[in-house]
Design a protein around this motif. Sequence first.
Motif, PDB file in Angstrom:
ATOM      1  N   ASP A 387       0.845  -1.188   0.000  1.00  0.00           N
ATOM      2  CA  ASP A 387       0.000   0.000   0.000  1.00  0.00           C
ATOM      3  C   ASP A 387       0.881   1.239   0.000  1.00  0.00           C
ATOM      4  O   ASP A 387       1.927   1.279   0.677  1.00  0.00           O
ATOM      5  N   ASN A 388       0.451   2.275  -0.742  1.00  0.00           N
ATOM      6  CA  ASN A 388       1.167   3.548  -0.785  1.00  0.00           C
ATOM      7  C   ASN A 388       2.626   3.364  -1.207  1.00  0.00           C
ATOM      8  O   ASN A 388       3.518   4.061  -0.707  1.00  0.00           O
ATOM      9  N   ARG A 408      -6.280  -0.816   3.219  1.00  0.00           N
ATOM     10  CA  ARG A 408      -6.743  -1.742   2.195  1.00  0.00           C
ATOM     11  C   ARG A 408      -7.013  -3.114   2.805  1.00  0.00           C
ATOM     12  O   ARG A 408      -6.330  -3.523   3.762  1.00  0.00           O
ATOM     13  N   TYR A 413      -0.064  -4.706   7.918  1.00  0.00           N
ATOM     14  CA  TYR A 413       0.471  -3.378   8.201  1.00  0.00           C
ATOM     15  C   TYR A 413       1.379  -3.439   9.426  1.00  0.00           C
ATOM     16  O   TYR A 413       1.134  -4.230  10.353  1.00  0.00           O
ATOM     17  N   TYR A 470      -7.301  -6.688  -7.184  1.00  0.00           N
ATOM     18  CA  TYR A 470      -7.649  -6.478  -5.777  1.00  0.00           C
ATOM     19  C   TYR A 470      -8.592  -7.603  -5.342  1.00  0.00           C
ATOM     20  O   TYR A 470      -9.810  -7.441  -5.303  1.00  0.00           O
TER      21      TYR A 470
END
Length: 577
Positions: A387-388, A408, A413, A470
């Motif tokens: 992500d990012n 997401r 994370y 996704y």
Amino acid sequence: MSFELQQKIELALVNQLQNFVLQLQKNVKALPSRVRNLRASISADSVEILWDPPIDNVDETIRYKLFYVRKDRQSVEEETQAHMTKTSYILHDLDKDTEYVIRIEAFTTNGGGPTSESIIIRTLTDIPSKAPENVKAEAIHSGSLKVSWQPPPASDRNGAITGYKIKYKSHHRGSKASIAVVEGDPGEYTLNGLESGTPYVVRLAAINQNGTGPYTDWVKAQTLLDDLQDSILTAPRQLKVHATHDSIYMSWDPPMTEGIIIRGYEIGWGPGVPDQEKARVEAHIRSYTIKGLKPSREYVVALRGYNNAGPGFPIYETIRTTSYGYGSMPPSNTHSGGALSNPHQPSVTPLGIRAESESSSSIRLSWTDPSDIFNPFYTVRYSSSMDNNGSPRYVNTSENEITITDLRPNLLYEFAVKLVDSQHWSMAVSNKTEPAAPSSSPRDLTVIPPTKGRYVDPNTVTLNWQPPKYANGEISDYSVLYTHRPEQDDKEWLVDSVRGDQLSMTIRNLVPQVYYFKIQARNVKGIGPFSSIVKYEPDGYSASRANIRYRTSENSTIFTKLYELWEYVFPPPLFIP
């Protein structure tokens, strides 16, 4: 004309009529018979339907229609239908502990056969899908805690609640958890035999006939050092307040309570006068932030302890919120603090970082602060390699917990926390967001026509595709829909499916005509969007189409001749005005 000649003519005409009827019967095939042995394999939210094909009038073009509807809604809802070529189909996303009426029809190019006998099935119940609510724990004696709760929402119990599991342990590092099982649904339970003056954490899960549901978050409580009494409390001590333009942060020390129990604190506030609005916190809490205030307003804040004897004596403070831009919380999404400077540069770091997944897009982070800084502000850093572009993001908060949103689904994370003015980050912790239904369709759907060979079925195609970009979770299966009439509703398309670890499918028994294909993916949370429609036209389609037109024209000619012959043999009565 003689009578004998007329009989010969009529006999010849009847024979000719019989010949036409026989020729017509050769051109009009019978419909398939009823499907057999309809049965079901049932789980909590899906049903696998299986059946045996018809015995009579079956050819290579046979297809099936499956119809189903909730039994309690038969009179108000239309049946949902699905089309398929196989003699099995899995119905997903059904309501739990619910009856459905299901039937099957077979059809070929000649039309549909009679419907099967309907079967009525009931989906199974499941474990509770949500945890109990409003869980509280409070000390009642030196070695006891009273735990109270409310059951999960009725729609998430999935059957009758038969009991609860209470997991508890002291809040010391390395301590082992114990479990108490409570029968029925009493709403409260007392944990006895605990150490006096010791902090504990408690969590609950509901139980039904299928098993144990998810646990709540840990709830903190501390047993009493000695057995205390419920008497009126004196006022809390050392009330300190700090204002921003829209909030007031307050901290305090407990009242002097020789032999008197504190069961919590009541906070009241209002512009000019206290107690226009109120909030309560548990007895171990020593700080609170009042939010949603107006800038440049004078507020009176009241604080009092309470127990079963009622609220105690209050302590008051008056403070004015600042104007916009002065004394505000640090701005979010900054890479370093900077909003509130601290010349002492604290070296301690937050401890006990916990990351708990709340949904497919949020994770709740909490920690403890060993520093003695008044009104601390924290910076939270979080990132994921998926992500990012793997770059970390930052958010600031004045609380020792925060819910990070806009994440997401189904991604891991990493999180770390520090005081705004410190250079020292806590140890990093990781957790994964929950899955969600696929948010994109399978990619690169391609139709591969059959190769020209002696043993190759010309009415077969192979489909290849790639997974969704996704997927938001592990793909459990793919559904391929196809038809020769793309304007039809999805329920009219034929359906076939394969497991989620396969990226190819062979579809057989097609007829020589144009077909349209599309595909969607499914995971544990639901179905994703359809891919773009792919058109397939087999080799030699034009010749086949002409042949079909010829057969149609031939049948039309037979019907015309038959009608003319019938009119001749049995003329309508003459109408005389």
